[in-house]
Every structure is written in C-alpha cells, then in structure tokens.
Design a protein around this motif. Sequence first.
Motif, PDB file in Angstrom:
ATOM      1  N   LEU A  18       0.833  -1.205   0.000  1.00  0.00           N
ATOM      2  CA  LEU A  18       0.000   0.000   0.000  1.00  0.00           C
ATOM      3  C   LEU A  18       0.864   1.250   0.000  1.00  0.00           C
ATOM      4  N   TRP A  19       2.004   1.183   0.641  1.00  0.00           N
ATOM      5  CA  TRP A  19       2.914   2.337   0.684  1.00  0.00           C
ATOM      6  C   TRP A  19       3.419   2.668  -0.722  1.00  0.00           C
ATOM      7  N   ASP A  20       3.843   1.653  -1.463  1.00  0.00           N
ATOM      8  CA  ASP A  20       4.303   1.877  -2.828  1.00  0.00           C
ATOM      9  C   ASP A  20       3.165   2.384  -3.707  1.00  0.00           C
ATOM     10  N   PHE A  21       1.976   1.849  -3.511  1.00  0.00           N
ATOM     11  CA  PHE A  21       0.810   2.287  -4.273  1.00  0.00           C
ATOM     12  C   PHE A  21       0.541   3.776  -4.037  1.00  0.00           C
ATOM     13  N   LEU A  22       0.630   4.202  -2.796  1.00  0.00           N
ATOM     14  CA  LEU A  22       0.422   5.608  -2.446  1.00  0.00           C
ATOM     15  C   LEU A  22       1.528   6.479  -3.034  1.00  0.00           C
ATOM     16  N   TRP A  61      -8.187  15.873 -10.518  1.00  0.00           N
ATOM     17  CA  TRP A  61      -7.472  15.004  -9.581  1.00  0.00           C
ATOM     18  C   TRP A  61      -7.211  15.736  -8.265  1.00  0.00           C
ATOM     19  N   LEU A  62      -6.745  16.972  -8.371  1.00  0.00           N
ATOM     20  CA  LEU A  62      -6.479  17.770  -7.172  1.00  0.00           C
ATOM     21  C   LEU A  62      -7.758  18.041  -6.379  1.00  0.00           C
ATOM     22  N   TRP A  93       2.941  10.524  -9.646  1.00  0.00           N
ATOM     23  CA  TRP A  93       2.224  10.836 -10.889  1.00  0.00           C
ATOM     24  C   TRP A  93       1.524  12.181 -10.789  1.00  0.00           C
ATOM     25  N   MET A  94       0.850  12.397  -9.671  1.00  0.00           N
ATOM     26  CA  MET A  94       0.120  13.651  -9.506  1.00  0.00           C
ATOM     27  C   MET A  94       1.080  14.843  -9.517  1.00  0.00           C
ATOM     28  N   GLU A 135      -6.278   8.019  -3.179  1.00  0.00           N
ATOM     29  CA  GLU A 135      -6.211   9.221  -4.009  1.00  0.00           C
ATOM     30  C   GLU A 135      -6.264  10.484  -3.148  1.00  0.00           C
ATOM     31  N   ASN A 136      -7.093  10.491  -2.108  1.00  0.00           N
ATOM     32  CA  ASN A 136      -7.158  11.645  -1.219  1.00  0.00           C
ATOM     33  C   ASN A 136      -5.830  11.868  -0.511  1.00  0.00           C
TER      34      ASN A 136
END
Length: 532
Positions: free
Chosen positions: A358-362, A396-397, A368-369, A469-470
């Motif tokens: 989950l850490w890598d996913f975040l 996204w923001l 990217w953002m 995403e948040n």
Amino acid sequence: MPFPSFINVLSGAWKKIISKVLHFLLCHPLRRLPESSFWCGCEEAAASYLKHTLHSLLMFFYIFIIQVLTVIIVEDDMKLDPFDEYGSLWTVLLYFIRFTPLLALPQCLFNFFGLTLYNAFPTKVKLTYSPLQSPFVAIRIVTRGDYPDLVRQNALRNLRTCKDVGMENFVIEVITDKPIGLPLMPHMKEVVVPSSYESRTGAKFKARALQYCLEDGVNQLKDDDWIVHLDEETVVTANAMRGILNFIHEGRAQFGQGLITYANEVVVNWLTTLADTFRVADDMGKIRFQFRAFEKPLFGWKGSFVVTQVKAERDVSYDNGLNGSIAEDAYFGMKASQQGYKFGFIDGELWEKSPFTLWDFLQQRKRWMQGIYLVAHCPLISIKTKIFMCISIYSWLAVPLITVSGLLFAYFPVPCPVIINCALSFCMAVSSYMYVFGIMKSMNRMGICRLIIFLLLVPLIITFNCIIENLAVIWGYFGNKYNFYVVKKEALNLVLGGPEEIFILWLINAILLKLIKEFPVIVVTETEMQIY
C-alpha cells in the motif's frame, strides 16, 4: 448420509453446474460450429463482438439506472430555496463544491466513447506483413539496476517472445545506472549510463537515462528505426508484438501506445491489482479514443508500452529539465503533440505488476500527480496543447473536495438544473463502471465464478482507491514535488511497512483466497485466451 453433508454435496454440485453453464454461455457462444480454420475464425470474431455488445449494453443500462436514481434522490431538493435556507455565502460555497466534479466530465466522455465505439474485446492480432520485412526495432528497458535478476529474466523472456513472432531485425536493450551482467548473446545489449553524464538542461532520473541513449556518439539507431519503451517488470506478449509490428508497418503515426494489464500470472497484492483495473479501463477508454479520434495525447499518456520512431524521439528529446523529469512521459507527450507529431493506439496487451504494498501504491500515485502538475504548469507547453491535461490534473487535485461533497450534500442539499444533475450522475456512473470493465477485461481468464466475486468487491475497491487518491493529493500538493520514488519490483525482497498494512493485506488476501477457493477452477483454452 447426514442431512448437512448432503446439503454440502448438493451445494458443491450446483456451484459446478452454474459455473459451467455461465462459462458455456459467455465463453462458448458458437462452440457447435465446425472446427475448420474458417469457422474457428468466425467463432472467435463472433465471441469478440458478443462480449463487446454485452459490455456496451451493461454500460448503457448501468448509466441509465444511476441517472434514474439521481432524479429520484434530488426530486425533493428542487423545491428548496438555498439562499433562504443557508444564506448567500454558504450557498455560493455549496454550489462551487457541487459543480467541482464536473471537471471530470471530459475524461468521462472520452472513456465512454472509447469503451463503446471501439471493440473492447478484440480478437487475436494478426500480422499484416512478414516480420522479416520490418524496420529495426530496439526494445529499450530502463532501470536503476536495483533488480538485476528481474531485468535479466524479463529481457530473456521478451527475447524469446520476439523470436516466436518471427522477428530477426531487433535488439533487447537494457539501459541501466548500475551494471546488471546481461548475458553476451545476439539481440541483447546492455548500456550503462555514466555517473558523470549530465544533459544540457539537467534532466534527472529516468529522463536522464533516456536522453543519454539519444546523444550523438551513443545512439547507434537510424532515423527510420523504432524504439519500444518498457519498464523493467514489463512482459511482452506475442499479441502485443504483432500489434507493434502492424503499427510500424502502417506508418500513420510516429508515436504509439497500447493496453497494459496487471492481473497476470502470480498476483502479489490483490487489493492494489484490483485497484489498477481502473487503469486498464482508462487505456481502453480515454487513451484509445484520444489516439484514434484525434491522434493526440490530449490527456497525456503512460511511460511504458511506448513505441516511437527514432527520428521523432530525438527531435522531441527527453532533455526537458527538472520539471520534465518527474513525469517524463507526460512532458514528452505534450511536447511531441505541440510539435505536430501524430499518435496512434496499438492492438495487443503487455503485462505488468501492480505495486506490492500500500505504501508503494500511495507513493506511485503521489509521484504521478506531482509530475503531471509540474507539466501542466510548465510555461514552455502552450495552453492549447495542455488544456485537457490541466482539466484532468485539477479534477485530480479536487478529489478531496469531491469526496467531501458526497457527504456534505446529504445534509445540505442544493437544487441544480436537470442537465447538471445528469452530467454529475454520468461522471459518477462512468467512473464507477470503469472498475467493472477493468475487472471483466483483466479477470476473464480466471473463470466466471471468480469474476463474479471480483465484481462484487467493486464497492470495496472504489473505497480503497478513494482513500489512497485523497492521501496522495494532500501529501503530493504540500510535499516535495521533485522526489522520484521507484516502487519495489521483486516480491522476494518485499518488506511490508507497519502492522496496519500487514493486517489489511492479510485480511484482504485471506478473504479473496477463501472466496476463490470455494469455486471450481475453469480451464480456459488457448483460443479463448486470445480473445481479450
């Protein structure tokens, strides 16, 4: 036989019967046709269009139901006078928050058209000419060199795939910061980027390595040669390689990209893999539509499964400073579009892995953002070129605000014109359906019963992705925007973070494995696997 045991046996029998009936109806619509090459081709094409038709009808029906529910829910709100109820200032703020989700409308329209106008389950790609006649193709893998075993394994595997397709005029090229000991053999090449190398504008990270390969004295490719850019964990399929060769042969565009899926072979983390099904739908929807309808990366593109003509890539270049080094793919795409180059969509699919933790996913989402944010605010890219990317990054923001709006309007409703309510519900319907399609596209080889289990988990997946995403937006907006985080690529070296992550992953994977094991495994034939 005891009654409970009898019930268990009966239950197991019904599971098998239902599983096989569903599998027959969805995967074998024309099984009774003669098994000649002609009829097999007709069967494959008919099954492909049947799947696309069923998916399109499901999507239309899903959107219709969401629209009807929206009308019913907001019916009482239309009688409310918000200025009398909340006051002017609070009403203006509520309407601003209410309209914020409309930033996602352009993306949702592109995804809708991409998923319905073009066959979402195309048949096996067939070569339109002999691969022996193709231009020289360099399959370029960029790595830091942290996972040499993985890179060597995938390089050799991709080499075998290219030969199986019939290619002879190609090379597997690994660009690395640290030597990885690639075998000395034909069609294999290792390039080590010197630590002393600096580009003209100070490009960093992956952009620096990519630019080094384009420099005079380093580049050995001709202008009419082609490059296929892959990540170090990317696995090339024969179907994708045939699609790439067809794309090169057509010669309509200088840049191309195709589909990447993540639920192939061994799945390390089911939660992140299911969350990445949204990206699968995004490839087949928005990315495909923008390339086939407009031949431009209006919303950007990915950094893997990128096919480029050498002359065009050297003309655009990756030497774009620090702002073009975090999301080097997005910057490159905008710059190439601004220079008038054409883009196309490539048939076939490549295989990659979702982040293992989950850490890598975040961290991945945060980078990217931040990278796209830097590209959207770069003065060197014209507004005309990046307008849709700007709308995309602002939507996204606005994810935290959109999330709050969903909770806020349960207690503070405001009346909106019918067209606005329809647009808002359309965005919500398309965004949520993309997980449904992504699962159907990614998991259709795992059997009908397992597919149904994954579809039932869509609300959980949406909730998880919403939370991630948040967090990514809040952290990314206020954090350091010039940090290039690389996710772990080998499960053997995986070390989970804290006890919370270990517990969540254990719980989710335990539930999925338990549900999956309840249903019999359905063997899918090679012919069926060709119908994506």
